[in-house]
Design a protein around this motif. Structure first.
Motif, PDB file in Angstrom:
ATOM      1  N   GLN A 183       0.978  -1.411  -0.084  1.00 45.82           N
ATOM      2  CA  GLN A 183       0.030   0.040  -0.144  1.00 45.82           C
ATOM      3  C   GLN A 183       0.932   1.153   0.107  1.00 45.82           C
ATOM      4  N   THR A 184       2.078   1.133   0.537  1.00 44.87           N
ATOM      5  CA  THR A 184       2.816   2.332   0.610  1.00 44.87           C
ATOM      6  C   THR A 184       3.398   2.684  -0.592  1.00 44.87           C
ATOM      7  N   ILE A 185       3.865   1.651  -1.467  1.00 47.67           N
ATOM      8  CA  ILE A 185       4.361   1.609  -2.819  1.00 47.67           C
ATOM      9  C   ILE A 185       3.448   2.514  -3.596  1.00 47.67           C
ATOM     10  N   PHE A 186       1.705   1.920  -3.603  1.00 43.56           N
ATOM     11  CA  PHE A 186       0.874   2.494  -4.177  1.00 43.56           C
ATOM     12  C   PHE A 186       0.426   3.825  -3.771  1.00 43.56           C
ATOM     13  N   VAL A 271      -2.438 -11.020  -5.476  1.00 43.79           N
ATOM     14  CA  VAL A 271      -1.874 -11.017  -6.847  1.00 43.79           C
ATOM     15  C   VAL A 271      -2.331  -9.200  -7.331  1.00 43.79           C
ATOM     16  N   GLN A 272      -3.803  -8.937  -7.050  1.00 45.25           N
ATOM     17  CA  GLN A 272      -4.255  -7.732  -7.304  1.00 45.25           C
ATOM     18  C   GLN A 272      -3.489  -6.714  -6.667  1.00 45.25           C
ATOM     19  N   SER A 273      -3.014  -6.880  -5.439  1.00 42.65           N
ATOM     20  CA  SER A 273      -2.467  -5.692  -4.686  1.00 42.65           C
ATOM     21  C   SER A 273      -0.914  -5.490  -5.197  1.00 42.65           C
ATOM     22  N   ILE A 274      -0.267  -6.551  -5.612  1.00 39.73           N
ATOM     23  CA  ILE A 274       1.017  -6.319  -6.305  1.00 39.73           C
ATOM     24  C   ILE A 274       1.021  -5.650  -7.538  1.00 39.73           C
ATOM     25  N   ILE A 275      -0.077  -5.984  -8.562  1.00 42.93           N
ATOM     26  CA  ILE A 275      -0.004  -5.308  -9.516  1.00 42.93           C
ATOM     27  C   ILE A 275      -0.544  -3.798  -9.700  1.00 42.93           C
ATOM     28  N   VAL A 280       0.837   1.572 -10.289  1.00 39.46           N
ATOM     29  CA  VAL A 280       0.627   2.937  -9.657  1.00 39.46           C
ATOM     30  C   VAL A 280       1.949   3.555  -9.132  1.00 39.46           C
ATOM     31  N   GLY A 281       2.747   2.754  -8.514  1.00 41.88           N
ATOM     32  CA  GLY A 281       4.040   3.064  -7.905  1.00 41.88           C
ATOM     33  C   GLY A 281       4.824   3.399  -9.023  1.00 41.88           C
ATOM     34  N   ILE A 282       5.426   2.857  -9.931  1.00 40.58           N
ATOM     35  CA  ILE A 282       6.251   2.791 -11.119  1.00 40.58           C
ATOM     36  C   ILE A 282       5.588   3.989 -12.003  1.00 40.58           C
TER      37      ILE A 282
END
Length: 298
Positions: A183-186, A271-275, A280-282
């Motif tokens: 979530q922090t990366i997001f 899986v959805q959270s990683i995607i 969004v992060g990158i």
């Protein structure tokens, strides 16, 4: 008499080619993405110091100071429980509605605070931007650092609430760490995305409270997620269940609570959270980097 000598180009090469040969580049040119990342790392101490200063300035003038970081989500959860749990009888539809509701409020509040502060991280610091040279991504990144720091205190309160309401401590509690990291990366990408939008669209920050309110209502923060299955099906249900905030909230509920209804299987949620974190992060970072040259210009 003072004579001024002007150096000329007697090599016969175009000026751009000559500058390239000697390692020169245009003033204010956009650095490459790897170079920008290195600059951001080099300024990490500045980013940390700026984040600490923001915390001190935001709460230093209040009597309770840092306590407000915990009181704010608690008061929000109390109000929502009164309306949705008592008045609308949401607490009768599932066990331990208090922990369910508080988890949603605390997790959503993390992203909400990042967006609300990130959108004005550029426009609110124009004097600093015009006075000093530093990678502008330091500003939205500092916003994330401040809110991540606040989150630590909030999670301590949330865990206390979960324990008081009868949830047992299990090994699944360890899943809180990777869930919050994703979530922090997001949130970091989201902060940079909204920072650039806020710097380009003057009125965008006025829309943010409405956007976040709608997002909250669509993320099953205040009610049982099974309401979606009762009213939607097919691709519309899948679309709603792919909502990133719903995914992060559900992962936290799965980690902290036993026998809690989820919007999908834990595997699918991970899986959805990683995607979402990767996209969004990158994507948010690249989008912000592309506008680096324009921040602070009138």
């Amino acid at each position: 008499m003072v004579q001024t000598a002007v150096a000329g180009n007697d090599t016969g090469l175009p000026m751009k080619e000559l500058a390239k040969r000697h390692g020169l580049r245009a003033a204010g040119a956009l650095p490459s993405l790897p170079a920008y990342v290195r600059q951001l790392w080099a300024y990490r101490h500045f980013t940390g110091a700026y984040a600490n200063a923001k915390v001190s300035s935001s709460l230093g003038n209040t009597r309770l100071g840092m306590i407000w970081q915990v009181l704010t989500p608690l008061l929000n959860a109390a109000v929502y429980f009164l309306i949705f749990g008592v008045i609308l009888a949401g607490s009768k539809e599932m066990d331990n509605f208090i922990a369910y509701l508080c988890t949603g409020v605390f997790v959503f509040g993390y992203t909400q605070s990042v967006v609300q502060n990130g959108v004005q991280s550029i426009t609110g610091n124009l004097g600093l931007i015009r006075a000093l040279h530093f990678p502008r991504a330091s500003l939205p990144l500092a916003v994330v650092l401040v809110e991540a720091r606040n989150l630590i205190a909030s999670m301590a309160v949330l865990i206390t609430i979960v324990l008081i309401t009868g949830e047992p401590v299990t090994v699944e509690w360890l899943l809180m760490v990777p869930a919050l990291m994703l979530q922090t990366i997001f949130n970091t990408g989201l902060a940079m995305l909204t920072a650039r939008l806020g710097s380009k669209i003057v009125d965008f920050k006025q829309l943010v409270p409405f956007i976040m309110r709608i997002w909250m209502y669509c993320s099953a923060v205040l009610y049982n997620v099974q309401q979606f299955e009762k009213r939607l099906d097919g691709w519309t249900l899948r679309l709603v269940e792919a909502n990133p905030m719903l995914v992060f909230i559900e992962l936290m509920r799965h980690a902290l609570m036993e026998n809690v209804p989820l919007a999908g299987s834990p595997t699918r949620l991970w899986v959805q959270s990683i995607i979402w974190a990767v996209i969004v992060g990158i994507g948010g970072f690249v989008y912000f980097w592309r506008g680096e040259k324009g921040y602070g210009r009138g």
